[in-house]
Design an enzyme around this catalytic site. Structure first.
Site, PDB file in Angstrom:
ATOM      1  N   SER A 124       0.696  -1.350  -0.169  1.00  0.00           N
ATOM      2  CA  SER A 124      -0.361  -0.024  -0.046  1.00  0.00           C
ATOM      3  C   SER A 124       1.300   1.135   0.161  1.00  0.00           C
ATOM      4  O   SER A 124       1.934   0.926   0.722  1.00  0.00           O
ATOM      5  CB  SER A 124      -0.548   0.037   1.516  1.00  0.00           C
ATOM      6  OG  SER A 124      -1.501   1.001   1.271  1.00  0.00           O
ATOM      7  N   TYR A 153      -2.060  -0.759  10.357  1.00  0.00           N
ATOM      8  CA  TYR A 153      -2.351  -1.514   9.397  1.00  0.00           C
ATOM      9  C   TYR A 153      -0.884  -0.219   8.392  1.00  0.00           C
ATOM     10  O   TYR A 153      -0.135  -0.692   7.922  1.00  0.00           O
ATOM     11  CB  TYR A 153      -3.248  -0.448   8.347  1.00  0.00           C
ATOM     12  CG  TYR A 153      -3.597  -1.136   6.581  1.00  0.00           C
ATOM     13  CD1 TYR A 153      -3.915  -1.921   6.424  1.00  0.00           C
ATOM     14  CD2 TYR A 153      -3.350  -0.095   5.987  1.00  0.00           C
ATOM     15  CE1 TYR A 153      -4.318  -2.366   4.944  1.00  0.00           C
ATOM     16  CE2 TYR A 153      -3.281   0.453   4.656  1.00  0.00           C
ATOM     17  CZ  TYR A 153      -3.826  -1.423   3.988  1.00  0.00           C
ATOM     18  OH  TYR A 153      -4.051  -1.815   2.525  1.00  0.00           O
TER      19      TYR A 153
END
Length: 249
Positions: free
Chosen positions: A140, A152
């Site tokens: 990401s 995350y």
């Protein structure tokens, strides 16, 4: 991406492929000639996804966080071999870091980092036996920039690090290891967040060079490239596919 038959005769495993980005990656790999095993925890959803894609797609239900289930699944692939592993599964916890317990953090890291590590470790003998072994991790842009989302962000940054480490370890065996780092992608999971208000659209219009979010096919195309012979000398690299979000100011 042009080039039907680009992956002819090759076999891939895509985790988290019942829907969203994983499903589109699997669809594009099949469209370019690969046989693709679709992984996820829900057999019915995987069967439907495989049916939607058609010939070349098969369901392989197992929980990547379950060590024994992962070992059993990899053993099922031994007879047919494996050329491409796409570690796509990822979980997210958008709470502030003070609200996330140690147990919550460990659970998310187990799915986003430890499970892909274990899957790559178990798949490595099959990938070494391939003439074009590939591991492609879906990370990401959160590994490059942050707006909070600590668990995350940490897990995706760690997966980028793992990508480089595995590239170094598996390179002598001819296996390439790369990552694709998407920006904002309009998947089912994100649709309500993206389209519920104008805030995200307005933010992307200001903050992204292309002024919009990505469609899943626009992330799947780079995955196909990294799986292909055209990327035979690319390894240890994270390809940011974000419409210019990271570089735009």
């Amino acid at each position: 991406m042009d080039g039907q038959g680009l992956l002819e005769g090759r076999t891939a495993l895509v985790t988290g492929a019942a829907r969203g980005l994983g499903l589109e990656i699997a669809r594009q790999l099949v469209a370019h000639g690969a046989k693709v095993w679709l992984n996820g925890r829900e057999k019915a959803a995987l069967d439907q996804a495989a049916g939607d894609i058609g010939q070349g797609a098969e369901a392989l239900p197992f929980d990547i966080a379950d060590e024994q289930a992962t070992a059993t699944a990899i053993s099922q692939l031994e007879a047919g071999g494996l050329d491409i592993l796409v570690n796509n599964v990822g979980q997210r916890d958008r709470r502030g870091f003070e609200e996330i317990s140690r147990t919550d953090m460990a659970r998310l890291m187990d799915v986003n980092l430890v499970a892909p590590f274990d899957l790559a470790r178990r798949a490595a003998p099959l990938l070494r036996a391939s003439s074009q072994g590939r591991i492609i991790n879906i990370t990401s842009i959160a590994s490059e920039i942050a707006r909070g989302d600590a668990s995350y962000t940490a897990s995706k940054a760690a997966l980028d690090g793992l990508t480089r480490a595995l590239a170094a370890e598996l390179g002598p065996d001819g296996v390439t290891v790369n990552a694709v780092a998407p920006g904002f992608v309009l998947t089912e999971a994100n649709e309500e967040w993206f389209t519920g208000t104008q805030e995200i659209a307005q933010h992307l219009a200001r903050r992204t060079s292309l002024g919009r979010w990505a469609e899943p096919a626009e992330i799947a195309g780079p995955v196909v490239f990294l799986a292909s012979a055209g990327a035979s000398f690319v390894t240890g690299h994270t390809l940011i596919v974000d419409g210019g979000y990271v570089t735009h100011f």
